[in-house]
Design an enzyme around this catalytic site. Structure first.
Site, PDB file in Angstrom:
ATOM      1  CG  ASP A  26      28.720 -40.438  -0.658  1.00  0.00           C
ATOM      2  OD1 ASP A  26      28.313 -39.890   0.496  1.00  0.00           O
ATOM      3  OD2 ASP A  26      28.060 -41.172  -1.318  1.00  0.00           O
ATOM      4  CD  GLU A  52      20.928 -34.359   1.656  1.00  0.00           C
ATOM      5  OE1 GLU A  52      20.145 -35.312   2.095  1.00  0.00           O
ATOM      6  OE2 GLU A  52      22.287 -34.197   1.340  1.00  0.00           O
TER       7      GLU A  52
END
Length: 337
Positions: free
Chosen positions: A138, A225
């Site tokens: 990613d 997150e």
């Protein structure tokens, strides 16, 4: 008397000219310099895409790839009104016990074996990610210019590319990375960093506005997150977290026809997601132990096992990930998208 009259006329003329030069009180005010961005502005230069690739003549084209811009929701409570959620979810987009499905006929993409190095390697024991077949990465603007062809041969069979965060930030490298990853033959998807100080409806609209609806792309990802560097310092309740996520994910699923993947980290998962969203695929960060130890009982689709990967084709470190299944499982899952 005549002199007084002349003086009076002169004074009236000056007064009228003064009124004509006064600024119009009804003129539009200057735009506010304030920005609402979930990423704190860096103090060092960051790479940006080439002007030729990012600048488009019409402003609409610069911001929106996916057609008409959806209207932001004024309140999250109305985000689901009048918009039916599909009752039948695409089975291949959930996290099955065994992700293998029958692949449709066609040419399968070559799977490259993992050639990545790691600046801080971890011994995962008998459940090492090296034993899984399909690895990927990613990336975001922080990886700068990427040689996608070289990165793929190093073992990047898929890539999740940072697209947006909040309701107004577009990664400046997204367009270039999105285009070149596909040209290099990687399966690619886009992810959104969720910002807790904006409504979920606004953020979904922003993602839809900037990420093309490509039937060959991997499912979109919502990244949830804690982020100490974010300009949003709010810590909302677990119930509010789940509500916001549901609104965002339902809206993306309606638009793209794919159930979003949830990316998260151990502390956020513990506080908010343990036992929740059992019908959604999860992408779990676990860089020191196998996910089964960090997220007991949670099925997962992707595992981010390192944040310190090294690879030809990329300057600096890169996140390393792996698909939960065999090469055959991967081909079957991709064919069902």
């Amino acid at each position: 008397m005549r002199l007084s009259a002349v003086l009076a006329l002169l004074l009236v003329g000056f007064a009228l000219s003064g009124c004509g030069s006064r600024p119009d009180s009804g003129a539009a005010a200057r735009p506010s310099p304030e920005t609402t961005n979930s990423v704190t502005q860096p103090v060092v230069p960051v790479p940006s895409a080439d002007v030729a690739e990012t600048q488009a003549a019409p402003q609409q084209e610069e911001l929106a790839w996916a057609g008409q811009v959806p209207q932001p929701q004024a309140f999250e409570a109305v985000a689901t009104e009048g918009m039916a959620i599909p009752t039948e979810r695409p089975v291949a987009l959930m996290t099955p016990d065994n992700p293998a499905t029958a692949a449709r006929p066609g040419r399968r993409a070559q799977i490259y074996s993992r050639q990545f190095r790691d600046a801080h390697p971890i011994n995962f024991g008998s459940r090492s990610p090296r034993k899984l077949a399909v690895h990927g990465v990613d990336i975001s603007r922080w990886q700068g210019e990427i040689d996608w062809d070289k990165l793929r041969t190093q073992g990047a069979n898929f890539a999740y590319i940072k697209a947006t965060d909040g309701g107004d930030h577009l990664d400046p490298m997204f367009r270039k990375n999105w285009k070149r990853a596909k040209e290099a033959g990687l399966k690619r998807g886009a992810y959104h960093f969720f910002y807790w100080c904006r409504t979920a409806g606004e953020q979904a609209d922003w993602f839809i506005r900037n990420v093309p609806r490509d039937p060959q792309a991997l499912p979109p990802v919502i990244d949830v997150e804690y982020n100490g560097e974010s300009s949003c310092k709010r810590r909302i309740s677990r119930a509010k977290v789940l509500e916001k996520m549901q609104v965002f994910m339902d809206k993306l699923e309606r638009h793209y026809g794919q159930r979003p993947v949830i990316y998260t980290a151990p502390d956020f998962y513990r506080d908010n997601l343990d036992g929740e969203f059992k019908n959604h695929p999860f992408w779990l960060r676990s860089v020191a132990a196998h996910p089964s130890k960090v997220y007991p009982g949670r099925k997962w689709l992707f595992w981010q096992y390192s944040g310190s990967g090294l690879s030809h084709g990329v300057e600096g470190r890169i996140d390393l990930n792996v698909f939960h299944g065999s090469e055959e499982d991967w081909h079957g899952w991709v064919a069902g998208l």
